[in-house]
Design an enzyme around this catalytic site. Sequence first.
Site, PDB file in Angstrom:
ATOM      1  N   HIS A 164       3.370  -1.090   0.170  1.00  0.00           N
ATOM      2  CA  HIS A 164       4.672  -0.499   0.507  1.00  0.00           C
ATOM      3  C   HIS A 164       5.367   0.152  -0.689  1.00  0.00           C
ATOM      4  O   HIS A 164       6.350   0.885  -0.504  1.00  0.00           O
ATOM      5  CB  HIS A 164       5.605  -1.559   1.102  1.00  0.00           C
ATOM      6  CG  HIS A 164       5.163  -2.078   2.433  1.00  0.00           C
ATOM      7  ND1 HIS A 164       5.057  -1.276   3.546  1.00  0.00           N
ATOM      8  CD2 HIS A 164       4.783  -3.323   2.841  1.00  0.00           C
ATOM      9  CE1 HIS A 164       4.643  -2.007   4.576  1.00  0.00           C
ATOM     10  NE2 HIS A 164       4.455  -3.245   4.177  1.00  0.00           N
ATOM     11  N   ASP A 200      -4.004  -3.381   6.868  1.00  0.00           N
ATOM     12  CA  ASP A 200      -2.845  -4.273   7.015  1.00  0.00           C
ATOM     13  C   ASP A 200      -2.081  -3.902   8.292  1.00  0.00           C
ATOM     14  O   ASP A 200      -2.107  -2.744   8.725  1.00  0.00           O
ATOM     15  CB  ASP A 200      -1.936  -4.116   5.785  1.00  0.00           C
ATOM     16  CG  ASP A 200      -0.780  -5.101   5.747  1.00  0.00           C
ATOM     17  OD1 ASP A 200      -0.895  -6.103   5.023  1.00  0.00           O
ATOM     18  OD2 ASP A 200       0.239  -4.858   6.437  1.00  0.00           O
ATOM     19  N   HIS A 202       0.991  -3.502   8.686  1.00  0.00           N
ATOM     20  CA  HIS A 202       2.088  -2.566   8.409  1.00  0.00           C
ATOM     21  C   HIS A 202       1.566  -1.255   7.818  1.00  0.00           C
ATOM     22  O   HIS A 202       0.550  -1.248   7.114  1.00  0.00           O
ATOM     23  CB  HIS A 202       3.082  -3.190   7.432  1.00  0.00           C
ATOM     24  CG  HIS A 202       3.680  -4.476   7.918  1.00  0.00           C
ATOM     25  ND1 HIS A 202       3.123  -5.706   7.634  1.00  0.00           N
ATOM     26  CD2 HIS A 202       4.772  -4.710   8.694  1.00  0.00           C
ATOM     27  CE1 HIS A 202       3.866  -6.659   8.198  1.00  0.00           C
ATOM     28  NE2 HIS A 202       4.858  -6.079   8.857  1.00  0.00           N
ATOM     29  N   ASP A 289      -2.452  -9.593   8.448  1.00  0.00           N
ATOM     30  CA  ASP A 289      -1.302  -9.862   9.311  1.00  0.00           C
ATOM     31  C   ASP A 289      -1.473  -9.248  10.699  1.00  0.00           C
ATOM     32  O   ASP A 289      -0.565  -9.313  11.535  1.00  0.00           O
ATOM     33  CB  ASP A 289       0.035  -9.435   8.665  1.00  0.00           C
ATOM     34  CG  ASP A 289      -0.054  -8.156   7.848  1.00  0.00           C
ATOM     35  OD1 ASP A 289      -1.093  -7.463   7.929  1.00  0.00           O
ATOM     36  OD2 ASP A 289       0.924  -7.849   7.135  1.00  0.00           O
TER      37      ASP A 289
HETATM   38  C1  SS9 Z   1      10.878  -8.784   9.424  1.00  0.00           C
HETATM   39  C2  SS9 Z   1      11.095  -7.995   8.149  1.00  0.00           C
HETATM   40  C3  SS9 Z   1       9.853  -7.339   7.733  1.00  0.00           C
HETATM   41  C4  SS9 Z   1       8.748  -6.493   5.780  1.00  0.00           C
HETATM   42  C5  SS9 Z   1       7.372  -6.942   5.996  1.00  0.00           C
HETATM   43  C6  SS9 Z   1       6.472  -6.470   4.913  1.00  0.00           C
HETATM   44  C7  SS9 Z   1       5.061  -6.897   5.068  1.00  0.00           C
HETATM   45  C8  SS9 Z   1       4.221  -6.480   3.959  1.00  0.00           C
HETATM   46  N1  SS9 Z   1      12.045  -8.840  10.260  1.00  0.00           N
HETATM   47  N2  SS9 Z   1       9.770  -7.302   6.335  1.00  0.00           N
HETATM   48  S1  SS9 Z   1       2.498  -6.535   4.212  1.00  0.00           S
HETATM   49 ZN    ZN Z   2       1.707  -6.197   6.250  1.00  0.00          ZN
END
Ligand code: SS9
Ligand code: ZN
Length: 349
Positions: A164, A200, A202, A289
């Site tokens: 990210h 991932d 995300h 995840d």
């Molecule tokens: C959940 C907040 C999400 C970011 C998640 C980042 C994952 C990185 N309400 N926060 S792999």
């Molecule tokens: Zn993630």
Amino acid sequence: MLTVYSDTHRLHHGKQELIDGKLMPVVEMPRRADTVLAEVKARSLGEVIAPDDHGRAPIERIHDPRFVAFLETAWDDWSAAGRDYDALPFCWGTRTLRQDVDPARLVGIDAKLGYFSFDAGTPITAGTWTAAYTSAQVALTGRARLTDTGARAVFALCRPPGHHAGMDTFGGYCFLNNAAIAAQSFLDAGARKVAILDVDYHHGNGTQQIFYSRSDVLFCSIHGHPQQEFPFFLGWPEEIGQGPGHGFNHNFPLPWGSGQAPWFEAFEAACRKVEGYGPEVVVVSLGVDTFKDDPISKFRLETSDYPKIGERIAAFGCPVLFVMEGGYAVDQIGVNTVGLLTGFESAAG
Ligand code: SS9
Ligand code: ZN
């Protein structure tokens, strides 16, 4: 398969993040990496080595030196403001404010935190800089080992994660973009084409931003659709790169609830883009995840799916650097991650 790992990740342990409008215990915790390392050992994946120090220069090939300097001093600046708890930003220069203020003119830590971030879910603690710096060194050491030894694959057990983090932004639990730093390091060591495959849950918004105008790094990501999922404002299917990078970025967003069939269909499409590009090396942003019991994610992969992902990646036939990203079902993150890696090993022979 060789694993690169450092205990230094423990220095980064935030207490709280903003989830659903409330300060909640962080889900990105040190035990994540401990569980993966324990499984690496239990499954006898191979030797585990500590990272070498490749210095700041390869980090600054990707990140703005002002951002790196900010990360290095953020905790001290926060402490000097009289605060003895995790640092979080609360104000951002989005559309209706100025986005072009020279960060050198920003005096207070709150302004700097806002300037260099994109979310309020990524606490900075006393040891965050050292842990993030070392995590980047883990990836760089993995890159060096792969180039120097001619191995088929190396596992960089990075924590904190990186995908990210953009050129000058932290967020999504990420500070330095380990996969991007490693990809650039492959190029600087003589590779001409590198592909980054992000599995991932995300979207790897940082990695996409960093390479969006470049054709020497292909970026492909399968992730929760930004219509529904963090980081919302990047990761849409029409984002295919710009300028010389046009056609070298491919997003495969999927709706909440996606399980094996849609996920592997999107994954196969991403793999074909990688193969069509013909990279000399592939960097895999390895998040697990996507697992059905992940506490913050909404895909439905099973433990038995992970070895199949590794098998497909082995079919690329080129060297692979696996870089650890997310995965928050702490008790299963080791089994799923190492399952993917052993799947690769068994198929790569
Ligand atoms: C959940 C907040 C999400 C970011 C998640 C980042 C994952 C990185 N309400 N926060 S792999
Ligand atoms: Zn993630």
